[in-house]
Design an enzyme around this catalytic site. Sequence first.
Site, PDB file in Angstrom:
ATOM      1  N   SER A  61     -48.610  32.147  -6.133  1.00 33.54           N
ATOM      2  CA  SER A  61     -49.170  33.489  -6.312  1.00 33.54           C
ATOM      3  C   SER A  61     -48.935  34.031  -7.714  1.00 33.54           C
ATOM      4  O   SER A  61     -47.981  33.662  -8.395  1.00 33.54           O
ATOM      5  CB  SER A  61     -48.559  34.464  -5.296  1.00 33.54           C
ATOM      6  OG  SER A  61     -48.690  33.981  -3.989  1.00 33.54           O
TER       7      SER A  61
HETATM    8  N1  SAH Z   1     -45.044  31.729  -1.564  1.00 35.80           N
HETATM    9  C1  SAH Z   1     -45.701  30.633  -2.233  1.00 35.80           C
HETATM   10  C2  SAH Z   1     -47.209  30.766  -2.171  1.00 35.80           C
HETATM   11  C3  SAH Z   1     -47.809  29.540  -1.590  1.00 35.80           C
HETATM   12  S1  SAH Z   1     -49.513  29.559  -1.159  1.00 35.80           S
HETATM   13  C4  SAH Z   1     -45.199  30.485  -3.655  1.00 35.80           C
HETATM   14  O1  SAH Z   1     -44.373  31.308  -4.099  1.00 35.80           O
HETATM   15  O2  SAH Z   1     -45.579  29.531  -4.336  1.00 35.80           O
HETATM   16  C5  SAH Z   1     -49.426  29.694   0.597  1.00 35.80           C
HETATM   17  C6  SAH Z   1     -48.753  28.560   1.339  1.00 35.80           C
HETATM   18  O3  SAH Z   1     -48.839  28.880   2.730  1.00 35.80           O
HETATM   19  C7  SAH Z   1     -49.399  27.186   1.173  1.00 35.80           C
HETATM   20  O4  SAH Z   1     -48.427  26.295   0.695  1.00 35.80           O
HETATM   21  C8  SAH Z   1     -49.853  26.818   2.594  1.00 35.80           C
HETATM   22  O5  SAH Z   1     -49.708  25.444   2.886  1.00 35.80           O
HETATM   23  C9  SAH Z   1     -48.925  27.656   3.445  1.00 35.80           C
HETATM   24  N2  SAH Z   1     -49.355  27.970   4.810  1.00 35.80           N
HETATM   25  C10 SAH Z   1     -50.609  28.205   5.290  1.00 35.80           C
HETATM   26  N3  SAH Z   1     -50.574  28.475   6.598  1.00 35.80           N
HETATM   27  C11 SAH Z   1     -49.253  28.411   6.983  1.00 35.80           C
HETATM   28  C12 SAH Z   1     -48.557  28.591   8.220  1.00 35.80           C
HETATM   29  N4  SAH Z   1     -49.194  28.880   9.360  1.00 35.80           N
HETATM   30  N5  SAH Z   1     -47.214  28.446   8.234  1.00 35.80           N
HETATM   31  C13 SAH Z   1     -46.531  28.136   7.087  1.00 35.80           C
HETATM   32  N6  SAH Z   1     -47.142  27.943   5.903  1.00 35.80           N
HETATM   33  C14 SAH Z   1     -48.473  28.083   5.851  1.00 35.80           C
END
Ligand code: SAH
Length: 214
Positions: A61
């Site tokens: 993000s």
């Molecule tokens: N907080 C992260 C942002 C990652 S993007 C950072 O600081 O980099 C969002 C992430 O959510 C992705 O890696 C995706 O695989 C994950 N995601 C999507 N659906 C999910 C779920 N139901 N449970 C856990 N993770 C999930």
Amino acid sequence: MITYEREREELADKLSEKGITDIYVLKAIREVERHIFVPKAMKHHAYADVALPLGYGQTISQPYTVALMTQSLGLKSSGRVLEIGTGSGYQGAILEKMGMDVFSIERNMDIYLMTRKLLDSLGLRIHTKCGDGTIGWDEFAPYDGIIVTAGSPSVPESLKKQLKTGAKLVIPVGNKNSQILKIITKLSDTEFDTHDVPEFSFVPLIGREGWNRK
Ligand code: SAH
């Protein structure tokens, strides 16, 4: 070795100009080395206020979004926080640096393993598991705050249940392209107060209480 210290200072100043006021959040932005969490080829963009690809079609993000979501929890420097979507680990690292007890769930096994390795190598105390975060992590509930870092079609009931009374759930809700950030305060087991912040674009939250798998 480049430490990017000045870039971090400038990023914190920029976020402060954009309306981030929480001094604990700004301090963590100054301290956490975002360039370690982004893919090698992206390192020199690490302190631009933009989202970056982290591989596997997912994104790390934008720093402003991370700062705003963290500030929205209203926790200052301690508390047990659940993060859904570990991704690169950067959001978790910000929370850890602030002094939170962090629990983070990632559904993609490759991302989970890659980030677990990184967190261990950095000595960060973040509890992680690979699974569907839309149903939360009951074992360690209730939480002082829950942050969902992927866009959801609705607010998962499980996450509302696992929140302490008085605590906040921060979650982007909308369609697959655009979402409103909902800051939801649990007033009692049945009453919630919601504050909306438009307009964001997260990758989809896929799971039982999120979007169906394609
Ligand atoms: N907080 C992260 C942002 C990652 S993007 C950072 O600081 O980099 C969002 C992430 O959510 C992705 O890696 C995706 O695989 C994950 N995601 C999507 N659906 C999910 C779920 N139901 N449970 C856990 N993770 C999930």
